[in-house]
Design a protein around this motif. Structure first.
Motif, mmCIF file in Angstrom:
data_model
loop_
_atom_site.group_PDB
_atom_site.id
_atom_site.type_symbol
_atom_site.label_atom_id
_atom_site.label_comp_id
_atom_site.label_asym_id
_atom_site.label_seq_id
_atom_site.Cartn_x
_atom_site.Cartn_y
_atom_site.Cartn_z
ATOM 1 N N THR A 1 0.811 -1.049 -0.049
ATOM 2 C CA THR A 1 -0.372 0.105 0.088
ATOM 3 C C THR A 1 0.864 1.463 0.192
ATOM 4 O O THR A 1 0.777 2.368 -1.053
ATOM 5 C CB THR A 1 -1.000 0.177 1.210
ATOM 6 N N GLN B 1 0.835 4.126 -2.855
ATOM 7 C CA GLN B 1 0.562 5.561 -2.450
ATOM 8 C C GLN B 1 1.582 6.445 -3.188
ATOM 9 O O GLN B 1 1.185 7.404 -3.181
ATOM 10 C CB GLN B 1 0.006 6.171 -0.608
ATOM 11 N N TYR C 1 -1.330 8.123 -7.934
ATOM 12 C CA TYR C 1 -2.182 6.938 -6.685
ATOM 13 C C TYR C 1 -3.376 7.290 -6.733
ATOM 14 O O TYR C 1 -3.103 9.151 -6.260
ATOM 15 C CB TYR C 1 -1.671 6.828 -5.982
ATOM 16 N N HIS C 2 -4.319 7.417 -6.836
ATOM 17 C CA HIS C 2 -6.135 8.119 -5.766
ATOM 18 C C HIS C 2 -6.630 6.754 -5.162
ATOM 19 O O HIS C 2 -6.917 6.249 -5.855
ATOM 20 C CB HIS C 2 -6.519 9.192 -6.725
ATOM 21 N N PRO C 3 -7.422 7.123 -4.407
ATOM 22 C CA PRO C 3 -8.150 5.981 -3.918
ATOM 23 C C PRO C 3 -9.192 5.615 -4.830
ATOM 24 O O PRO C 3 -9.811 7.094 -5.086
ATOM 25 C CB PRO C 3 -8.481 6.071 -2.265
ATOM 26 N N LYS D 1 -17.538 -0.530 -3.913
ATOM 27 C CA LYS D 1 -16.346 0.031 -4.171
ATOM 28 C C LYS D 1 -15.945 0.381 -5.814
ATOM 29 O O LYS D 1 -15.806 -0.825 -6.423
ATOM 30 C CB LYS D 1 -15.120 -0.313 -3.684
ATOM 31 N N ARG E 1 -8.239 2.526 -12.287
ATOM 32 C CA ARG E 1 -7.763 2.052 -11.418
ATOM 33 C C ARG E 1 -5.815 2.233 -11.720
ATOM 34 O O ARG E 1 -5.549 1.739 -12.556
ATOM 35 C CB ARG E 1 -7.729 0.875 -11.025
ATOM 36 N N THR F 1 -4.265 -2.811 -0.828
ATOM 37 C CA THR F 1 -4.667 -1.568 -0.827
ATOM 38 C C THR F 1 -6.176 -1.571 -0.755
ATOM 39 O O THR F 1 -6.092 -0.662 -0.814
ATOM 40 C CB THR F 1 -3.750 -1.299 -2.423
ATOM 41 N N ARG G 1 -7.694 -1.998 2.527
ATOM 42 C CA ARG G 1 -7.405 -0.743 3.492
ATOM 43 C C ARG G 1 -8.603 0.467 3.299
ATOM 44 O O ARG G 1 -8.420 1.182 3.832
ATOM 45 C CB ARG G 1 -6.223 -0.322 3.395
ATOM 46 N N GLU G 2 -8.254 0.572 1.522
ATOM 47 C CA GLU G 2 -8.635 2.403 1.575
ATOM 48 C C GLU G 2 -10.317 1.844 1.777
ATOM 49 O O GLU G 2 -10.617 3.069 2.201
ATOM 50 C CB GLU G 2 -9.034 2.418 -0.039
ATOM 51 N N GLN H 1 -12.188 4.803 4.300
ATOM 52 C CA GLN H 1 -13.662 5.512 3.588
ATOM 53 C C GLN H 1 -15.214 5.213 4.419
ATOM 54 O O GLN H 1 -15.833 6.056 4.269
ATOM 55 C CB GLN H 1 -13.938 5.651 1.824
#
Length: 338
Positions: free
Chosen positions: A22, A26, A31-33, A51, A56, A177, A180-181, A185
């Motif tokens: 992760t 990052q 990268y962005h969630p 999600k 991605r 990852t 975890r996002e 959120q």
């Protein structure tokens, strides 16, 4: 019945995924969630959130999370590798091809019968050599493994094989990852996560994430009726290969779960369910109405949740009116067309 419940799954524990994956993601420049979008309510009032993995790291599916980290780890250990090799139903191969191009390596991708020409063109557009296999996904995996034995070649596959476990584990670590996002959120772990399953590596990442923390989150896998290898294996109590047939959920058209994923699935997966192509089509329309663009594999998560919540499985999983169900929409509508 097209589903199975494992009542003791939430008591099982395992080691966590490598958090370095992760951190690596990052620090990537693009990268962005991915967004977490309200997908309405189920019939009993259960909150649905999605999600959305339709974009991605510049690709229309989540697979680049695993491929980018695995290729990074692999080339750190084997810097002399010149050609990366993979088998794919579409998204994984394109992700490996993108990672290979970014590292200025060649790429050879084996595709089975049933992969749409547009998906093949997308893989080739990343600079990969595409090799068509007159057979199933499992056969394409074996052909790719054979080709990876050539000098300067290396296999990047999420399916574990005898003596081949490191790269599949790195791919799973990369997928972590996403979860975890998701937790960040929501600010709290969801009550249920619904994950489309091919060979089971994304599901392995979900199980690893929630069982390593002692979370009460339940995990449900969704597969096409045409290729429900996880469900069949759970029923048999052993790794099982099923015959596959055509399905619009091409990325889930896998006959055998990954041996690396199997231990996590048989111990830590709460339930598995199989759906039809019609279920997936209807779910894609429903998601589109909610402003979420999903391909057939991504829509499978909603279809599986709807099917589960309409049966006694909802009660077995403890999903009631105050629950939050997180759907993992794994791909956009153009990721792997059929």
């Amino acid at each position: 019945m097209r589903w199975l419940h494992q009542p003791h799954a939430r008591t099982w524990r395992c080691a966590p995924a490598d958090p370095a994956a992760t951190t690596f993601h990052q620090h990537l420049p693009n990268y962005h969630p991915t967004p977490l979008i309200n997908a309405g309510n189920a019939g009993n009032g259960t909150r649905l959130v999605c999600k959305d993995e339709s974009e991605r790291l510049g690709l229309p599916a989540f697979k680049i999370l695993g491929a980018s980290w695995a290729v990074h780890k692999l080339l750190n250990q084997r810097a002399d590798t010149q050609v990366l090799v993979a088998a794919t139903d579409g998204n994984h191969g394109r992700a490996v091809a993108r990672a290979a191009a970014e590292h200025k390596r060649g790429c050879k991708v084996f595709v089975p019968n049933g992969v749409h020409p547009t998906a093949i063109e997308a893989i080739a557009s990343e600079g990969a050599q595409v090799v068509r296999v007159a057979g199933s996904y499992d056969e394409a995996v074996h052909k790719a493994a054979e080709a990876a034995g050539a000098a300067g070649h290396a296999l990047v596959q999420d399916t574990a094989l005898p003596g081949y476990t490191d790269v599949p584990q790195w791919i799973v670590d990369g997928y972590a990852t996403l979860f975890r996002e998701l937790d960040a959120q929501l600010a709290v772990a969801p009550d249920l996560v619904v994950v489309p399953a091919g060979v089971g590596s994304l599901a392995q990442a979900a199980v690893t994430h929630y069982r390593s923390t002692g979370s009460a989150t339940a995990v449900l896998t969704v597969e096409p009726v045409a290729a429900a290898c996880v469900l069949a294996s759970l029923r048999a109590g052993a790794l099982t290969t099923v015959s596959t047939s055509d399905t619009i959920m091409a990325g889930l058209n896998c006959g055998t779960p990954s041996p690396a994923a199997w231990e996590h699935l048989r111990h830590g997966l709460d339930a598995a369910i199989a759906i039809t192509d019609a279920d997936s089509r209807a779910a894609a329309v429903e998601l589109a109405d909610a402003g979420i663009a999903a391909g057939p594999c991504g829509a499978a998560a909603l279809a599986g949740a709807r099917a589960a919540l309409a049966t006694e499985l909802a009660g077995l999983l403890g999903i009631g009116a105050t629950a939050t169900v997180a759907l993992i929409s794994t791909e956009g509508p153009d990721a792997n067309p059929h």
